[in-house]
Design an enzyme around this catalytic site. Sequence first.
Site, short mmCIF file in Angstrom:
data_model
loop_
_atom_site.label_atom_id
_atom_site.label_comp_id
_atom_site.label_asym_id
_atom_site.label_seq_id
_atom_site.Cartn_x
_atom_site.Cartn_y
_atom_site.Cartn_z
N GLU A 272 0.89 -1.17 0.00
CA GLU A 272 0.00 0.00 0.00
C GLU A 272 0.92 1.21 0.00
OE1 GLU A 272 -1.74 3.13 1.36
OE2 GLU A 272 -2.20 2.00 3.17
N CYS A 306 -2.07 8.83 2.98
CA CYS A 306 -1.87 8.27 1.63
C CYS A 306 -3.02 8.72 0.76
CB CYS A 306 -1.91 6.75 1.67
SG CYS A 306 -0.63 6.06 2.67
#
Length: 520
Positions: A272, A306
């Site tokens: 990720e 993110c």
Amino acid sequence: METMTLTQDMQEVLNTLGIQSVNPAYSTGQKSGSTDGERTTRDIHSPVDGSLIATVQMASVADYDQVIEQAQKAFKTWRMMPAPQRGEIVRQIGNRLRQYKEPLGKLVTYEMGKIYQEGLGEVQEMIDICDFAVGQSRQLYGFTMHSERPQHRMYDQYHPLGIIGIISAFNFPVAVWAWNAMLAAVCGNVCIWKPSEKTPLTALACQKIVAEVLKENDLPEGIFNLIIGDAEIGSKMAHDRRVPLVSATGSTRMGKKVGEAVGARLGRSLLELGGNNAIIITEHADPEMAIRATVFGAVGTCGQRCTSTRRLLIHESRYDEIKERLLKIYPTLSIGNPLDEKNLVGPLIDQDAVNSFKNALQKAQEEGGKLLVGGEVLSGEGYEGGNYVTPALVEAENYYEIVQEETFAPILYLIKYQGDVHDAVATHNAVSQGLSSAIFTTNILEAEAFLSQRGSDCGIANVNIGTSGAEIGGAFGGEKDTGGGRESGSDAWKVYMRRQTNTINYSTELPLAQGIKFDI
Ligand code: UN1
């Protein structure tokens, strides 16, 4: 809420969570004395005010091997426990996190710098994934298939993998661990967690909470392991065949290294990585909603998610209006101590982050961008010792090199588009990352085009919701340079298990598949 007296209040928080001024390198229930000499220490300063919160010992390579051995041993016990019973342990962990929600939320805020509301939200995200994992523990379903052979039965079942390595980032110092660890645990795995070197104390606090629950249930502490170490430890894990799955969250640069090392030994990785998330505001958008989502996405967590909104693609017919609204709001954002609930923007994690913020703004301007507001580094009263900046708005073009990069800071690029939703999507997709995306529109044709197979190329695509703040129930992750992994909800649990196809013959014949005759 009034401003908290940090020293006293935080000392209390640390006491409640069992954090001492010097903390061991790792915690698996057995401290090793033999390797102390090889360990280095690291001081952990708060990004809020620069105070020294504690000093941690960094694990040595010998520590790492010891943790692996303990994990291997614990796996033998844990994998034999029925999954719903493992779920029961995770349920207790979730309840314990509920009990510690406030002190843990404060420590997240103090160690990482996100505002207290987001600190609490992060702990809630851990609680939510515990609840999810408890339910999942009774739903580790496989398929049954009809065999082509008479009196044969086929099905698939899922078994645990073994040791799951979890490398987490500073920005979500505990939630992303919990996404991985709780699912991995109900699946029958044991974990080794390497948190960011910047945020080891929240990790220690979680480790203590989990260890308490394991102890109360007479279970080995090696089911959940923590190793506080530098990049060398992460690299060891990536190369280590004893760790069948490595889940890594962080930069694309880091993820490529992990992915290569794990791939070279044909292990599994769950990556990720970076995002370069955009919101499209079409001519049919509700401006009020679009603005609120944009501001939360761009300045929330000081632009260090993110999923933070980094690009705003605005239809030319709405550009001036949206720009004006943002220009009104940005100077009113309260920046400062994130423990003080009147502030909406806390500090950046460290001085390096401040430098990347400044460098990105300079580059953007060199490439032709126009800094509209923000971009200052704050100092003086209320900001002493912290890494505070004013969130920036920059008029830019999508093709600028700096716009193509993920800068972990509160910079929002305003980009004007012409044409229809397909033109917006083309610009939207013209970056190398593919994590989160959003469109604001009240037009169903535009919304569906954005979600269609020729729409957003991201792992997450939202309509009339910003790019950040996903619920745990969906699969979380993205495509392209984001790494392709999926964590958290939906059927993400499957990555933590190995699938086995079983065929059982309950006849007295031995027919071969595909009708092959082989008589001896
Ligand atoms: C991250 O930034 O790595 O969707 C995780 C969100 C949060 C998780 C972010 N629920 O913004």
